[in-house]
Design a protein around this motif. Structure first.
Motif, PDB file in Angstrom:
ATOM      1  N   TYR A 247      45.496  52.114  31.099  1.00 41.42           N
ATOM      2  CA  TYR A 247      45.608  50.656  30.999  1.00 41.42           C
ATOM      3  C   TYR A 247      46.995  50.257  30.526  1.00 41.42           C
ATOM      4  CZ  TYR A 247      45.348  46.396  28.155  1.00 41.42           C
ATOM      5  OH  TYR A 247      45.627  45.205  27.548  1.00 41.42           O
TER       6      TYR A 247
ATOM      7  N   VAL B 300      38.554  42.913  38.213  1.00 39.47           N
ATOM      8  CA  VAL B 300      39.637  42.955  37.240  1.00 39.47           C
ATOM      9  C   VAL B 300      40.519  44.182  37.470  1.00 39.47           C
ATOM     10  CG1 VAL B 300      40.183  43.197  34.794  1.00 39.47           C
ATOM     11  CG2 VAL B 300      38.365  41.658  35.520  1.00 39.47           C
ATOM     12  N   THR B 304      44.615  44.344  38.418  1.00 38.12           N
ATOM     13  CA  THR B 304      45.523  44.788  37.356  1.00 38.12           C
ATOM     14  C   THR B 304      46.095  46.170  37.664  1.00 38.12           C
ATOM     15  OG1 THR B 304      43.615  45.613  36.143  1.00 38.12           O
ATOM     16  CG2 THR B 304      44.477  43.481  35.482  1.00 38.12           C
ATOM     17  N   HIS B 336      46.476  41.201  30.126  1.00 37.47           N
ATOM     18  CA  HIS B 336      45.116  41.614  30.473  1.00 37.47           C
ATOM     19  C   HIS B 336      44.346  42.006  29.215  1.00 37.47           C
ATOM     20  CE1 HIS B 336      42.587  45.068  32.434  1.00 37.47           C
ATOM     21  NE2 HIS B 336      41.833  44.066  32.053  1.00 37.47           N
ATOM     22  N   GLU B 415      48.310  40.871  23.605  1.00 37.92           N
ATOM     23  CA  GLU B 415      48.553  40.309  24.929  1.00 37.92           C
ATOM     24  C   GLU B 415      49.236  38.953  24.864  1.00 37.92           C
ATOM     25  OE1 GLU B 415      48.072  42.228  27.637  1.00 37.92           O
ATOM     26  OE2 GLU B 415      47.603  43.683  26.069  1.00 37.92           O
ATOM     27  N   ILE B 424      44.454  37.555  32.235  1.00 37.77           N
ATOM     28  CA  ILE B 424      43.141  37.961  32.724  1.00 37.77           C
ATOM     29  C   ILE B 424      42.326  38.351  31.498  1.00 37.77           C
ATOM     30  CG2 ILE B 424      41.871  39.616  34.131  1.00 37.77           C
ATOM     31  CD1 ILE B 424      44.587  39.891  35.716  1.00 37.77           C
ATOM     32  N   SER B 426      38.845  39.481  30.204  1.00 37.51           N
ATOM     33  CA  SER B 426      37.569  40.018  30.646  1.00 37.51           C
ATOM     34  C   SER B 426      36.680  40.227  29.425  1.00 37.51           C
ATOM     35  CB  SER B 426      37.836  41.342  31.371  1.00 37.51           C
ATOM     36  OG  SER B 426      36.676  41.785  31.982  1.00 37.51           O
TER      37      SER B 426
END
Lengths: 367, 500
Positions: A247, B300, B304, B336, B415, B424, B426
Motif C-alpha cells: 500500500y 478501491v 489505487t 487513500h 493522508e 479515497i 474506504s
C-alpha cells in the motif's frame, strides 16, 4: 541521530523481558539441563564441575581463550547478521551455509590465483569476490521467490546441497586442487590475501585476525542500514506487514532480491573470513555448519545487530570453551551442540522459560 | 423460563480494567440492549458469559443458582448461546452439517444420523420462521440466511439465553427488519436475548431495556421508549455528541476522477466489478453504498494501483491512468484511507512516527539520498499528532498500543497532512469510537469544503447519508442506482438488496 538512539533505547518499546531476560534465562536453563544430561550419562558431580569450569576457562579464562572465542564468533556473527536482516524483511534464509561455501570458494580462488597484487589490493579484492559471490548465490533464492513465489526456505535448502556438491567438484579440478595431493583440498591462499593477525604482537600463537574488526564494522553498518536508511525502512515494512508495504508503494519483489543479496554478501564474507583468516585453504566441509549455527545466533540475538553480536560471542565462547572441556574433563564436545539446541528451543518457545522461572517475570505473556 | 444475572463482574487484563463491577439482568421474554463503543468492554463481558474468560470477581447467576463456567461447553450446557458477528460456519458444509457440527447425533459405528438432524433443523426453522433449506450448501446462502443458520445452531443446542453480537453490521436495512422480526418471535417464545450494538436507533427499536457500557462500567440503564438518540449517544460517549454535521452547499468544479466501463476480477478470477462508470468532481463527496463484498474492495484497489483491471479506463484530471502503482498515485496527490487499517493502513509494531511516514519516507524532509533524517520525521509527526488529535503517550509508542480510533486518526492524519487533491476514504470509521468518528467526519467535510473531491466507500448507510453529496449503490459489482443526498434509508436499502 544520537537523540533518536537515546529515545529508542529508553522508550517504552524496549521490552526488557522479551529482549534481554528471555535470552539470558534461556542460556542458563540450557546449561542446567546440559548438567542433567551429564548426570544421566553417569558423570560424577566433580567431573561436571570440572567440565563447566573448563568451559569457562576455555572461553574467557585467558587471553588465548578470548582470542579463540572471538575467532570462532567472527564468521558466526557475519552470517547471522545476514540471517537477521532477512528475518527483518520477513524471509527465512536457511541458505547461509551454501552462501558461505560459494563466498569462501570465490575468496580462495582469488586468494591463490592472483600473485601480482600488493596486500592492500589483493586482500580487499578477495573479500569483495567472497561477498559478491555469496550475494549472487543468495539472490537466486530471492529472485525465485520474487518471480515465481517459490518459498525461500525450500530453495535455500536446495541451494545448500548444490553448493556442498559444487565444492566437492571444484576441489578436484586441477586448477584448484593442491599440486601433488589426491584428496580434495585447494591450493593455499597467498600471503597477500590473508587477513593479518591482530594480537600476534603479544603472543605469536594468538589466532585472532583482522576479520574480527571487519565484523564489528559490519555490525554497525547493518544496524545503520536497518534503522537509518530508507532501504532498512523498506525491509522492516515488508517484513512486518507486506500488505501495508505494498500500500505504501514498496515493491516487494525488489526488496526480496535486495535483502537476500545483502544477506548472501554477509554470509559470503563469513566464508571468506574462515578461508583468509583461519584455514588458509578450502577443504570439503570447511563451512563446518557455521551457516546453520548462525540461524540460532540470529534467533538468540532477536534479529537485532547488537543482539546478534552478543549471541555470536556466546556461541563462539561455547565452541572455544567446549574444546578445553573435552580435553580436561573428557566430556564430549557434543554437549555443546546439545546446549546450543536447548537455547534455541527455549528461545522459540518463550513460554517454557516463563513457566520454568515464573518469579523472574513481572508482566504476563501477551500472547 | 430462565433468568440470568451477572453480579459485580470485574475483569482486568494486566493494567487494563476491561470490566468493573458490572451488574446486568435479563429474563425470559425480554430483549436487553447492551450499548457501548468499541473498547467499552462489551466483548469481554460476553466472553465471560460464554465461558471463554473467567471473571476476576463477581458471579453468574442462572435461575437463582450461582454457576461457574470453566469452558464454553459449560455455558452451552447452561443454555447460553451466542450468534457471532463473524459467522462460524464451514462454507462447503450443508446447513444441517453446520448446525450439528460438534454436536452430532450418531448411531452404531459412529453412523451419522443426518436425516434425524435435518428434520430437527426444519422444525426449528419453521417454529421461529427462520427460513432456510437444511440441505443447502452454506456458501450459496446470502449473508442474512447464513445468520439464520447461526441462530438455528444456537437453538439446536437448546439455548435459553441468546446473545447477538453486532448482528446488523453485515445486513441491508431490509435484512435488519427481518432479523428484528425473528428476535421478537424468539422473545415471544420465552427466550432471553442480549443484543449488542453501537447503533442507537436499533436498540431503541427492538429492546425492552438498555444498559449502557462505557470504559468497562455500566453508566446507565434506560427505558428505550423514554430516551432519545441524543441522550443515548451522550451516555455512551460520556459527553455531548454532535450527531448531525453542518454541510455547506457545495459548488462542484472540474471532474477529478472519471471511471469508464471498469471491469475487475477478484482473487478467484470471477468478475468483481462489471463495467462500472461514475465520476467524482471537485468539491463533492461521492458515497458508494452497498453491503460488504459487492465489489467495494476491488474498486478501491483498482483505482489505487493495487489491482489490475481487465477492461475500461480510469482518468485522473482527464489523464488516463494505466499501469499505475501506489507510489505514482501518491505522487499525483491522491490520498487513500485503506479499508482495513490492521491489514494495510498501519504497521502494528512500528512507532507512530514510522507509520506517519509510511508512504512518503523516501521524500524530503524524511530522508535524503537513502538516509533517514529521524529528527525531521519526529518534528512532523509531533505536529500531525497534535493537529489530528491522536491520543498517544509519545510518537515513539508502538502503534499496536493505540486504540482503534487513534490508529485510524493516525491513518487519516497521515493522508490529510499532505497536499490532497483527491481522497479515497474506504470504511474510514469502521470499528472506532464515536468521538473519533465525529472528528474524522469533520475532517472529511472540511476537505470537501476546500474544493477537493472525495470518494467515500462505506457499508454504514448512516455514514454515507451524513457525508455524501451523491450516493451510488454498488450491488454484485454493478452500480445499480444513483441517489441524491436527501434520499431515504428505505430507497437506498432496497437498492442495496439489488432491487432497482
Amino acid at each position: 541521530m544520537r537523540d533518536y538512539l537515546k529515545k529508542k533505547i529508553i522508550s517504552e518499546n524496549f521490552d526488557f523481558e522479551e529482549i534481554l531476560l528471555i535470552p539470558i534465562l534461556a542460556t542458563l536453563l540450557a546449561l542446567i539441563i546440559g548438567c542433567l544430561f551429564l548426570l544421566a550419562t553417569g558423570e560424577t558431580f566433580e567431573n561436571i564441575l570440572v567440565a563447566f569450569t573448563n568451559l569457562f576457562i576455555g572461553s574467557f579464562g585467558s587471553l588465548n581463550a578470548i582470542s579463540e572465542t572471538c575467532t570462532a564468533a567472527t564468521p558466526l556473527i557475519f552470517a547471522a547478521l545476514g540471517i537477521a536482516l532477512a528475518f527483518r524483511a520477513g524471509l527465512f534464509n536457511i541458505g547461509a551455509e551454501g552462501q558461505i561455501i560459494i563466498g569462501g570458494m570465490a575468496a580462495v580462488i582469488i586468494g591463490f590465483s592472483i600473485d601480482f597484487l600488493p596486500i592492500w589490493l589483493h586482500l580487499p579484492l578477495a573479500l569483495l569476490f567472497g561477498a559478491i559471490f555469496g550475494a549472487l548465490y543468495a539472490a537466486i533464492a530471492g529472485w525465485l521467490k520474487a518471480t515465481t513465489g517459490a518459498h525461500e526456505v525450500i530453495s535455500t535448502i536446495m541451494l545448500n546441497l548444490i553448493a556442498l556438491r559444487l565444492l566437492d567438484y571444484f576441489l578436484r579440478l586441477p586448477v584448484i586442487q593442491k599440486e601433488g595431493r589426491n584428496d580434495p583440498i585447494s591450493k593455499s591462499v597467498l600471503e597477500t590475501a590473508q587477513l593479518p593477525q591482530i594480537l600476534s604482537f603479544i603472543e605469536p600463537q594468538l589466532r585472532l585476525h583482522s576479520g574480527f574488526i571487519l565484523m564489528l564494522v559490519a555490525v554497525v553498518l547493518v544496524y545503520w542500514l536497518l534503522f537509518h536508511t530508507t532501504i532498512g525502512f523498506e525491509f522492516r515494512s515488508t517484513g512486518s506487514n507486506p500488505n501495508a508495504a505494498q500500500y505504501a508503494g514498496i515493491k516487494a519483489s525488489l526488496t526480496i532480491i535486495l535483502v537476500m543479496g545483502i544477506a548472501g554478501a554477509l554470509a559470503g564474507l563469513a566464508g571468506s573470513n574462515q578461508i583468509m583468516g583461519v584455514l588458509g585453504r578450502a577443504t570439503p566441509g570447511f563451512s563446518a555448519s557455521i551457516g546453520f549455527d548462525a540461524i540460532a545466533v540470529a534467533l538468540l540475538g532477536r534479529s537485532h545487530p547488537i543482539g546478534v553480536l552478543f549471541a555470536g560471542l556466546l556461541f563462539g565462547a561455547l565452541i572455544a570453551g567446549g574444546r578445553l572441556m573435552q580435553v580436561k574433563a573428557g566430556v564430549s564436545i557434543d554437549l555443546i551442540t546439545i546446549i546450543q539446541a536447548l537455547i534455541i528451543v527455549f528461545i522459540a518457545a518463550p513460554l517454557l522459560v516463563r513457566n520454568a522461572v515464573p518469579w523472574a517475570f513481572k508482566t504476563k505473556d501477551k500472547s | 423460563m430462565v433468568n440470568i444475572e451477572l453480579k459485580n463482574i470485574s475483569k482486568s487484563f494486566g493494567s487494563v480494567q476491561a470490566n468493573q463491577d458490572i451488574n446486568i439482568k435479563v429474563n425470559s421474554g425480554e430483549i436487553l440492549g447492551l450499548l457501548g463503543e468499541n473498547g467499552a468492554g462489551k466483548s469481554t463481558l460476553m466472553n465471560i458469559l460464554c465461558g471463554l474468560y473467567r471473571p476476576d470477581e463477581g458471579k453468574i447467576i442462572i435461575n437463582q443458582k450461582e454457576t461457574h463456567f470453566d469452558n464454553p461447553g459449560d455455558a452451552i450446557k447452561s443454555g447460553v448461546g451466542m450468534v457471532h458477528q463473524h459467522f462460524m460456519l464451514v462454507p462447503i458444509f450443508t446447513v444441517t452439517e453446520n448446525v450439528i457440527l460438534g454436536n452430532e447425533k450418531t448411531g452404531n459405528l459412529n453412523y451419522l444420523k443426518i436425516k434425524d438432524s435435518e428434520k430437527k433443523v426444519s422444525e426449528i426453522s419453521e417454529k421461529y420462521s427462520l427460513l432456510v433449506n437444511p440441505k443447502e450448501i452454506t456458501e450459496r446462502l446470502s449473508v442474512g440466511a447464513q445468520q439464520r443458520v447461526e441462530i438455528i445452531k444456537v437453538l439446536f443446542r437448546s439455548a435459553e439465553l441468546i446473545i447477538f453480537d453486532e448482528p446488523t453490521a453485515v445486513l441491508t436495512p431490509q435484512e435488519v427488519k427481518e432479523l428484528f422480526k425473528i428476535m421478537n418471535a424468539l422473545k415471544k417464545s420465552g427466550k432471553a436475548i442480549i443484543f449488542i450494538t453501537h447503533k442507537l436507533h436499533e436498540v431503541r427499536e427492538v429492546c425492552d431495556k438498555i444498559s449502557i457500557l462505557r470504559a468497562g462500567m455500566i453508566v446507565g440503564e434506560v427505558d428505550p421508549k423514554k430516551v432519545s438518540n441524543k441522550e443515548l449517544a451522550n451516555l455512551m460517549v460520556g459527553r455531548p455528541v454532535n450527531l448531525s454535521l453542518e454541510r455547506k452547499k457545495n459548488k462542484t468544479g472540474k471532474t477529478i476522477l472519471e471511471v469508464d466501463n471498469l471491469s475487475v476480477l477478484n482473487e478467484n478470477r470471477e468478475i468483481a466489478l462489471n463495467q462500472i462508470s461514475f465520476n467524482v468532481k471537485e468539491g463533492e463527496i461521492v458515497g458508494i453504498a452497498g453491503v460488504q463484498g459487492n465489489g467495494q474492495t476491488e474498486l478501491v484497489e483498482s483505482i489505487t494501483g493495487l489491482r489490475n483491471f481487465v477492461a475500461g479506463n480510469v482518468s485522473y484530471f482527464e489523464k488516463k491512468m494505466e499501469y499505475i502503482t501506489p507510489r505514482e498515485i501518491h505522487k499525483l496527490g491522491i490520498r487513500h484511507i485503506p479499508e482495513d487499517r490492521q491489514k494495510s493502513g498501519v504497521i502494528a509494531n512500528f512507532t507512530v512516527s514510522e507509520n506517519k511516514i509510511l508512504n512518503d519516507y523516501y521524500q524530503k524532509p524524511f530522508s535524503s539520498n537513502y538516509i533517514m533524517s529521524w529528527g525531521d520525521v519526529e518534528r512532523v509527526s509531533e505536529t500531525v499528532v497534535k493537529n489530528f488529535d491522536i491520543r498517544t503517550p509519545s510518537i515513539t509508542t508502538l502503534t499496536q498500543n493505540l486504540s482503534g480510533g487513534n490508529q485510524q486518526k493516525l491513518v487519516v492524519g497521515r493522508e490529510l497532512s499532505n497536499k490532497v487533491d483527491f481522497l479515497i476514504a474506504s470504511q474510514p470509521t469502521r470499528g472506532i469510537d464515536v468521538g473519533s468518528i465525529e472528528y474524522i467526519h469533520k475532517q472529511l467535510i472540511e476537505t470537501r469544503n476546500n474544493g477537493k473531491g472525495i470518494l467515500l466507500i462505506s457499508t454504514e448507510l448512516d455514514e454515507i447519508l451524513t457525508l455524501s453529496d451523491r450516493i451510488l449503490v454498488l450491488f454484485e459489482g454493478k452500480i445499480i442506482k444513483e441517489f441524491s443526498s436527501n434520499a431515504s434509508t428505505e430507497e437506498i436499502g432496497l437498492a442495496m438488496a439489488g432491487q432497482s
